[in-house]
Design a protein around this motif. Structure first.
Motif, PDB file in Angstrom:
ATOM      1  N   LEU A 180       0.772  -1.235   0.000  1.00 34.44           N
ATOM      2  CA  LEU A 180       0.000   0.000   0.000  1.00 34.44           C
ATOM      3  C   LEU A 180       0.807   1.291   0.000  1.00 34.44           C
ATOM      4  N   GLY A 181       2.079   1.255   0.274  1.00 39.34           N
ATOM      5  CA  GLY A 181       2.849   2.483   0.397  1.00 39.34           C
ATOM      6  C   GLY A 181       2.601   3.118   1.751  1.00 39.34           C
ATOM      7  N   ASP A 182       3.298   4.206   2.043  1.00 40.77           N
ATOM      8  CA  ASP A 182       3.269   4.824   3.376  1.00 40.77           C
ATOM      9  C   ASP A 182       1.880   5.266   3.829  1.00 40.77           C
ATOM     10  N   VAL A 183       1.200   6.051   3.012  1.00 41.15           N
ATOM     11  CA  VAL A 183      -0.092   6.599   3.404  1.00 41.15           C
ATOM     12  C   VAL A 183      -1.142   5.496   3.500  1.00 41.15           C
ATOM     13  N   GLY A 184      -1.211   4.662   2.491  1.00 37.66           N
ATOM     14  CA  GLY A 184      -2.184   3.570   2.499  1.00 37.66           C
ATOM     15  C   GLY A 184      -1.953   2.614   3.649  1.00 37.66           C
ATOM     16  N   THR A 185      -0.684   2.369   3.961  1.00 35.93           N
ATOM     17  CA  THR A 185      -0.356   1.477   5.066  1.00 35.93           C
ATOM     18  C   THR A 185      -0.882   2.032   6.377  1.00 35.93           C
ATOM     19  N   GLU A 186      -0.654   3.308   6.625  1.00 33.07           N
ATOM     20  CA  GLU A 186      -1.104   3.902   7.883  1.00 33.07           C
ATOM     21  C   GLU A 186      -2.624   3.869   7.991  1.00 33.07           C
ATOM     22  N   ILE A 187      -3.315   4.108   6.900  1.00 35.60           N
ATOM     23  CA  ILE A 187      -4.775   4.046   6.916  1.00 35.60           C
ATOM     24  C   ILE A 187      -5.242   2.629   7.211  1.00 35.60           C
ATOM     25  N   ALA A 188      -4.613   1.644   6.591  1.00 37.63           N
ATOM     26  CA  ALA A 188      -4.988   0.243   6.823  1.00 37.63           C
ATOM     27  C   ALA A 188      -4.726  -0.162   8.269  1.00 37.63           C
ATOM     28  N   VAL A 189      -3.595   0.253   8.820  1.00 38.07           N
ATOM     29  CA  VAL A 189      -3.261  -0.081  10.212  1.00 38.07           C
ATOM     30  C   VAL A 189      -4.290   0.528  11.150  1.00 38.07           C
ATOM     31  N   ARG A 190      -4.586   1.793  10.962  1.00 36.17           N
ATOM     32  CA  ARG A 190      -5.559   2.455  11.837  1.00 36.17           C
ATOM     33  C   ARG A 190      -6.938   1.826  11.707  1.00 36.17           C
ATOM     34  N   GLY A 191      -7.302   1.395  10.505  1.00 37.64           N
ATOM     35  CA  GLY A 191      -8.585   0.733  10.308  1.00 37.64           C
ATOM     36  C   GLY A 191      -8.663  -0.582  11.067  1.00 37.64           C
ATOM     37  N   ARG A 192      -7.586  -1.359  11.028  1.00 35.23           N
ATOM     38  CA  ARG A 192      -7.571  -2.639  11.735  1.00 35.23           C
ATOM     39  C   ARG A 192      -7.616  -2.429  13.243  1.00 35.23           C
ATOM     40  N   VAL A 193      -6.874  -1.446  13.737  1.00 31.08           N
ATOM     41  CA  VAL A 193      -6.881  -1.153  15.172  1.00 31.08           C
ATOM     42  C   VAL A 193      -8.266  -0.671  15.595  1.00 31.08           C
ATOM     43  N   LEU A 194      -8.866   0.208  14.815  1.00 27.27           N
ATOM     44  CA  LEU A 194     -10.208   0.709  15.136  1.00 27.27           C
ATOM     45  C   LEU A 194     -11.233  -0.419  15.104  1.00 27.27           C
ATOM     46  N   ALA A 195     -11.125  -1.332  14.138  1.00 19.62           N
ATOM     47  CA  ALA A 195     -12.048  -2.468  14.083  1.00 19.62           C
ATOM     48  C   ALA A 195     -11.955  -3.293  15.368  1.00 19.62           C
ATOM     49  N   LEU A 196     -10.740  -3.522  15.839  1.00 15.73           N
ATOM     50  CA  LEU A 196     -10.570  -4.266  17.086  1.00 15.73           C
ATOM     51  C   LEU A 196     -11.171  -3.517  18.266  1.00 15.73           C
ATOM     52  N   ALA A 197     -10.885  -2.233  18.355  1.00 21.50           N
ATOM     53  CA  ALA A 197     -11.378  -1.436  19.484  1.00 21.50           C
ATOM     54  C   ALA A 197     -12.903  -1.388  19.513  1.00 21.50           C
ATOM     55  N   THR A 198     -13.538  -1.212  18.356  1.00 23.45           N
ATOM     56  CA  THR A 198     -14.996  -1.149  18.337  1.00 23.45           C
ATOM     57  C   THR A 198     -15.598  -2.530  18.644  1.00 23.45           C
ATOM     58  N   TYR A 199     -14.922  -3.583  18.220  1.00 28.21           N
ATOM     59  CA  TYR A 199     -15.390  -4.930  18.569  1.00 28.21           C
ATOM     60  C   TYR A 199     -15.302  -5.137  20.084  1.00 28.21           C
ATOM     61  N   LEU A 200     -14.191  -4.716  20.685  1.00 26.02           N
ATOM     62  CA  LEU A 200     -14.057  -4.844  22.137  1.00 26.02           C
ATOM     63  C   LEU A 200     -15.144  -4.058  22.870  1.00 26.02           C
ATOM     64  N   GLU A 201     -15.465  -2.887  22.370  1.00 25.53           N
ATOM     65  CA  GLU A 201     -16.542  -2.105  22.978  1.00 25.53           C
ATOM     66  C   GLU A 201     -17.864  -2.867  22.886  1.00 25.53           C
ATOM     67  N   ALA A 202     -18.078  -3.547  21.771  1.00 27.33           N
ATOM     68  CA  ALA A 202     -19.335  -4.273  21.560  1.00 27.33           C
ATOM     69  C   ALA A 202     -19.475  -5.502  22.464  1.00 27.33           C
ATOM     70  N   ILE A 203     -18.376  -6.093  22.926  1.00 33.82           N
ATOM     71  CA  ILE A 203     -18.472  -7.314  23.741  1.00 33.82           C
ATOM     72  C   ILE A 203     -18.390  -7.036  25.242  1.00 33.82           C
ATOM     73  N   GLN A 204     -18.524  -5.793  25.635  1.00 37.16           N
ATOM     74  CA  GLN A 204     -18.465  -5.470  27.059  1.00 37.16           C
ATOM     75  C   GLN A 204     -19.661  -6.063  27.801  1.00 37.16           C
ATOM     76  N   GLN A 205     -19.404  -6.585  28.994  1.00 32.42           N
ATOM     77  CA  GLN A 205     -20.449  -7.162  29.842  1.00 32.42           C
ATOM     78  C   GLN A 205     -21.080  -6.109  30.724  1.00 32.42           C
TER      79      GLN A 205
END
Length: 137
Positions: free
Chosen positions: A112-137
């Motif tokens: 992806l190159g520098d810019v695309g890579t950073e966007i992809a990384v942030r997207g994956r991290v955000l996906a994890l964080a929002t999933y964790l928020e969704a599974i809170q008890q």
């Protein structure tokens, strides 16, 4: 410089289209899939800290379904994002948790190159964080 601007415009357009077409359930599915790949081996499929590698960790693996409960009923989204990413200097669990930002970056950098890579990384991290928020008890 012109190529960078064109690349950014193309990425922005793609993300806008993806955002408009991706449903909440698809976003949740992306986070669940990312969690299964990156987190479940230690935190367990249900997030309770009982994954198959948990017994080999030097410190107890936390139950990630209790993040909100441990923070007075508030899910600390930005802190969770920083802990998952790890590139900001914050280390999850005091150390042994991998720096997923670096790992995600290494996985996509050549494509992806520098810019695309950073966007992809942030997207994956955000996906994890929002999933964790969704599974809170």
């Amino acid at each position: 410089m012109r190529n960078i601007k064109q690349g950014l415009a193309a990425i922005a357009a793609t993300l806008t289209i993806m955002g408009m077409t991706q449903t909440a359930s698809a976003q949740s599915a992306a986070g669940a899939e990312e969690y299964a790949r990156a987190c479940a081996s230690c935190h367990g499929l249900t997030g309770r800290g009982d994954g198959p590698l948990a017994e080999y960790m030097s410190i107890p693996v936390p139950d990630v379904t209790q993040i909100r409960a441990r923070n007075n009923g508030v899910f600390p989204m930005l802190e969770v994002i920083h802990l998952i990413d790890g590139r900001s200097g914050l280390r999850g669990h005091g150390g042994p948790m991998p720096i997923w930002g670096d790992r995600f970056e290494a996985a996509v950098a050549s494509e992806l190159g520098d810019v695309g890579t950073e966007i992809a990384v942030r997207g994956r991290v955000l996906a994890l964080a929002t999933y964790l928020e969704a599974i809170q008890q």
